[in-house]
Design a protein around this motif. Structure first.
Motif, PDB file in Angstrom:
ATOM      1  N   TYR A 186      12.534 -20.136 -18.062  1.00 13.41           N
ATOM      2  CA  TYR A 186      12.132 -19.312 -16.926  1.00 13.41           C
ATOM      3  C   TYR A 186      11.613 -17.987 -17.455  1.00 13.41           C
ATOM      4  N   LEU A 187      10.429 -17.602 -16.999  1.00 15.91           N
ATOM      5  CA  LEU A 187       9.870 -16.307 -17.399  1.00 15.91           C
ATOM      6  C   LEU A 187       9.863 -15.395 -16.179  1.00 15.91           C
ATOM      7  N   ALA A 188      10.191 -14.135 -16.393  1.00 13.41           N
ATOM      8  CA  ALA A 188      10.222 -13.199 -15.273  1.00 13.41           C
ATOM      9  C   ALA A 188       9.055 -12.227 -15.387  1.00 13.41           C
ATOM     10  N   GLY A 189       8.466 -11.896 -14.250  1.00 10.84           N
ATOM     11  CA  GLY A 189       7.392 -10.908 -14.221  1.00 10.84           C
ATOM     12  C   GLY A 189       6.431 -11.199 -13.102  1.00 10.84           C
ATOM     13  N   PRO A 190       5.546 -10.230 -12.795  1.00 14.62           N
ATOM     14  CA  PRO A 190       4.539 -10.498 -11.770  1.00 14.62           C
ATOM     15  C   PRO A 190       3.531 -11.528 -12.269  1.00 14.62           C
ATOM     16  N   GLU A 191       2.961 -12.281 -11.321  1.00 10.04           N
ATOM     17  CA  GLU A 191       1.970 -13.292 -11.689  1.00 10.04           C
ATOM     18  C   GLU A 191       0.578 -12.791 -11.369  1.00 10.04           C
ATOM     19  N   CYS A 192      -0.380 -13.316 -12.097  1.00  8.44           N
ATOM     20  CA  CYS A 192      -1.764 -12.935 -11.843  1.00  8.44           C
ATOM     21  C   CYS A 192      -2.685 -14.052 -12.312  1.00  8.44           C
ATOM     22  N   SER A 193      -3.693 -14.347 -11.525  1.00 12.56           N
ATOM     23  CA  SER A 193      -4.676 -15.359 -11.919  1.00 12.56           C
ATOM     24  C   SER A 193      -5.897 -14.658 -12.493  1.00 12.56           C
ATOM     25  N   LEU A 194      -6.347 -15.131 -13.640  1.00 12.77           N
ATOM     26  CA  LEU A 194      -7.640 -14.660 -14.154  1.00 12.77           C
ATOM     27  C   LEU A 194      -8.514 -15.883 -14.371  1.00 12.77           C
ATOM     28  N   LEU A 195      -9.625 -15.918 -13.636  1.00 11.28           N
ATOM     29  CA  LEU A 195     -10.561 -17.028 -13.745  1.00 11.28           C
ATOM     30  C   LEU A 195     -11.765 -16.544 -14.550  1.00 11.28           C
ATOM     31  N   ALA A 196     -12.371 -17.459 -15.301  1.00  9.81           N
ATOM     32  CA  ALA A 196     -13.581 -17.093 -16.046  1.00  9.81           C
ATOM     33  C   ALA A 196     -14.606 -18.206 -15.902  1.00  9.81           C
ATOM     34  N   PHE A 197     -15.871 -17.806 -15.841  1.00  5.66           N
ATOM     35  CA  PHE A 197     -16.948 -18.781 -15.993  1.00  5.66           C
ATOM     36  C   PHE A 197     -17.109 -19.020 -17.485  1.00  5.66           C
ATOM     37  N   THR A 198     -17.281 -20.277 -17.879  1.00  2.00           N
ATOM     38  CA  THR A 198     -17.577 -20.523 -19.292  1.00  2.00           C
ATOM     39  C   THR A 198     -18.491 -21.733 -19.440  1.00  2.00           C
ATOM     40  N   ASP A 199     -19.373 -21.645 -20.439  1.00  2.00           N
ATOM     41  CA  ASP A 199     -20.200 -22.817 -20.767  1.00  2.00           C
ATOM     42  C   ASP A 199     -19.729 -23.427 -22.082  1.00  2.00           C
ATOM     43  N   GLY A 200     -18.505 -23.086 -22.477  1.00  3.28           N
ATOM     44  CA  GLY A 200     -17.959 -23.619 -23.719  1.00  3.28           C
ATOM     45  C   GLY A 200     -18.196 -22.684 -24.894  1.00  3.28           C
ATOM     46  N   GLU A 201     -19.088 -21.687 -24.705  1.00  2.00           N
ATOM     47  CA  GLU A 201     -19.367 -20.693 -25.755  1.00  2.00           C
ATOM     48  C   GLU A 201     -19.050 -19.310 -25.194  1.00  2.00           C
ATOM     49  N   ALA A 253     -12.403 -21.442 -27.227  1.00  2.00           N
ATOM     50  CA  ALA A 253     -12.773 -21.665 -28.631  1.00  2.00           C
ATOM     51  C   ALA A 253     -11.951 -22.816 -29.219  1.00  2.00           C
ATOM     52  N   GLY A 254     -10.665 -22.871 -28.828  1.00  2.00           N
ATOM     53  CA  GLY A 254      -9.799 -23.946 -29.319  1.00  2.00           C
ATOM     54  C   GLY A 254     -10.304 -25.302 -28.866  1.00  2.00           C
ATOM     55  N   MET A 255     -10.671 -25.397 -27.612  1.00  2.00           N
ATOM     56  CA  MET A 255     -11.198 -26.684 -27.121  1.00  2.00           C
ATOM     57  C   MET A 255     -12.499 -27.027 -27.840  1.00  2.00           C
ATOM     58  N   ARG A 256     -13.349 -26.012 -28.022  1.00  2.00           N
ATOM     59  CA  ARG A 256     -14.642 -26.262 -28.702  1.00  2.00           C
ATOM     60  C   ARG A 256     -14.391 -26.790 -30.119  1.00  2.00           C
ATOM     61  N   ASP A 257     -13.439 -26.182 -30.832  1.00  2.00           N
ATOM     62  CA  ASP A 257     -13.131 -26.645 -32.189  1.00  2.00           C
ATOM     63  C   ASP A 257     -12.607 -28.068 -32.185  1.00  2.00           C
ATOM     64  N   GLU A 258     -12.002 -28.475 -31.066  1.00  2.00           N
ATOM     65  CA  GLU A 258     -11.467 -29.843 -30.991  1.00  2.00           C
ATOM     66  C   GLU A 258     -12.484 -30.805 -30.377  1.00  2.00           C
ATOM     67  N   GLY A 259     -13.725 -30.324 -30.218  1.00  2.00           N
ATOM     68  CA  GLY A 259     -14.796 -31.226 -29.764  1.00  2.00           C
ATOM     69  C   GLY A 259     -14.916 -31.354 -28.254  1.00  2.00           C
ATOM     70  N   ILE A 260     -14.269 -30.438 -27.512  1.00  2.00           N
ATOM     71  CA  ILE A 260     -14.357 -30.503 -26.046  1.00  2.00           C
ATOM     72  C   ILE A 260     -15.391 -29.485 -25.567  1.00  2.00           C
ATOM     73  N   ASP A 261     -16.426 -30.001 -24.888  1.00  2.00           N
ATOM     74  CA  ASP A 261     -17.522 -29.165 -24.381  1.00  2.00           C
ATOM     75  C   ASP A 261     -17.148 -28.781 -22.948  1.00  2.00           C
ATOM     76  N   TYR A 262     -16.543 -27.615 -22.777  1.00  2.00           N
ATOM     77  CA  TYR A 262     -15.942 -27.224 -21.482  1.00  2.00           C
ATOM     78  C   TYR A 262     -16.909 -26.345 -20.707  1.00  2.00           C
ATOM     79  N   ARG A 263     -17.385 -26.829 -19.565  1.00  2.00           N
ATOM     80  CA  ARG A 263     -18.325 -26.045 -18.744  1.00  2.00           C
ATOM     81  C   ARG A 263     -17.836 -25.986 -17.310  1.00  2.00           C
TER      82      ARG A 263
END
Ligand code: AMP
Ligand code: GLY
Length: 423
Positions: A186-201, A253-263
């Motif tokens: 269990y982690l305590a603290g306020p929550e926050c969502s951060l969304l980002a647009f990404t084309d994998g790069e 970057a981690g997904m890209r290094d593992e061959g996942i093209d995340y868009r």
């Protein structure tokens, strides 16, 4: 330009509304859509569980871009099939969507790439899970591995509740999604969502937003899909934001290094602990209700942004945001997140939209043939208000809420109060 938006919630109404503002003046389709998208996009009945059918429809209707709202079609490979058909898609392929579709996949990825998260373990049987819970003690968090509409998580303040939650998962309460169970600290603290647009790069963060997952005021009651949201989030200072952005960049970057093209959208669900921000979960899509405060503040043309993501040229885009504060209050059916009625007539939406700065995004609504607007889901409407300050945005949102009614309507009265230091 012809764009198909997949989904039918408040998020998709906000996406459709932002696309409709584009200078490209696109022709919009939405499947299945709802009583609100109907004014801006042609509603299409397609089976969202059958991605091949969606792709066929898109080909036959000369669609130039598909924007996928919910995670379900992404997890089963909608983007992969669209790629084969040569139709640009906003949303990752099946490999990338696992970041949401499997908590075990997400945890392992975080571990491989040094992303801070709650310590925990995955279990395929009840006995070992219970032993672990007894060793760790409460509070402790139990999560079904797969998709559960935001409801597969139990934050257990005592060992008995945790045991019951584990039993429910293995007893099949979440179907296949509960065949593997993740148990974590269990982690305590306020929550926050951060969304980002990404084309994998390139990774372009949106404005941070704070959701309210619990059904009732003061964060009481069961977890829901989300009962309200606001931005900006004062608890996120510049250093914290920089660390959250860095975490999303490292994840991509981690997904890209593992061959996942995340868009698409990479959504980080963060908890701001005394040791810095940690990731509670990722989503592979826009948040709901976060999108209902984020997109109204986006000044950049959304068509340009989404096409740049799909075509892997996001480095050409700079995002511009309004400085306004935004609050969105979810109006839900009586009983939600458990059982609720549908087909209940709704009144007052037009009056609510007369309040300055207010837009009402429809979620579970339907327009009957005779033009009556009725409820058609758990989360029914999102009342979003923009204003120069949070206090004014809250006032406008709740003034608009007071115009709307339907039998059983429930909502939280404290959305945005945390930003004012009053909750
Ligand atoms: P999730 O679907 O993983 O985001 O979990 C839903 C909600 O459960 C989160 O928004 C948190 O409020 C809560 N939660 C999940 N994991 C933890 C954790 N490790 N510690 C405390 N709360 C958690
Ligand atoms: N607001 C939580 C989610 O979209 O999953």
């Amino acid at each position: 330009m012809r764009i198909l938006v997949v989904g039918g919630g408040g998020r998709e109404h906000a996406i459709v509304e932002a696309l409709a503002r584009s200078v490209h003046n696109p022709t919009l389709y939405c499947t299945p859509g709802n009583g609100g998208t109907a004014a801006l996009a042609v509603g299409v009945k397609l089976d969202l569980d059958d991605p091949a059918y969606i792709v066929d429809w898109a080909e036959n209707n000369s669609i130039d871009l598909v924007v996928c709202g919910p995670e379900g079609p992404l997890v089963v490979g909608l983007a992969n099939l669209l790629e084969v058909a040569g139709i640009p898609c906003f949303g990752p392929g099946a490999a990338g969507a696992q970041i949401e579709g499997s908590k075990v996949f997400a945890k392992d990825l975080m571990e491989r790439h040094g992303v801070p998260t709650a310590k925990g373990d995955a279990f395929e049987g009840e006995d070992a899970a219970v032993v672990y819970i007894e060793q760790m003690g409460a509070p402790i968090v139990v999560k079904a591995d797969g998709l559960a509409g935001g409801k597969g998580v139990v934050v257990a303040m005592d060992v008995e509740t945790a045991r019951t939650a584990v039993h429910a998962c293995f007893a099949g309460d979440f179907g296949e999604s509960g065949e593997v169970v993740v148990i974590e600290e269990y982690l305590a603290g306020p929550e926050c969502s951060l969304l980002a647009f990404t084309d994998g790069e390139t990774v372009l963060p949106m404005v941070p937003a704070q959701d309210h997952k619990r059904a009732r005021d003061n964060d009481e009651g069961p977890n829901t899909g989300g009962m309200g949201v606001y931005t900006p989030v004062p608890v996120v200072d510049d250093a914290t934001l920089a660390e959250m952005v860095s975490i999303l960049e490292r994840t991509v970057a981690g997904m890209r290094d593992e061959g996942i093209d995340y868009r698409g959208v990479l959504y980080g669900g963060f908890i701001l602990t005394a040791d810095g921000p940690k990731v509670l979960e990722y989503n592979a899509r826009f948040g709901d209700p976060e999108t209902q405060v984020i997109l109204p503040l986006l000044k950049t043309d959304l068509v340009d942004v989404l096409l740049a993501v799909a075509e892997k040229r996001l480095s050409e885009i700079t995002l511009e945001w309004s400085d306004d504060a935004a609050v969105s209050v979810v109006l839900a059916s009586g009983g939600y997140p458990a059982d609720y009625k549908t087909g209940v007539p709704i009144s007052g939406v037009a009056e609510a939209e007369k309040v300055p700065g207010v837009t009402v995004y429809h979620a579970g609504t339907k327009l009957e043939d005779d033009g009556t607007l009725v409820t058609d889901g758990g989360r029914v409407l999102n009342v979003t208000a923009l204003a120069p300050t949070m206090a004014e945005a809250r006032e406008r949102a709740y003034e608009a809420v007071s115009c709307i009614s339907f039998a059983g309507m429930q909502y939280r009265t404290d959305i945005g109060l945390k930003a004012l230091g009053k909750a």
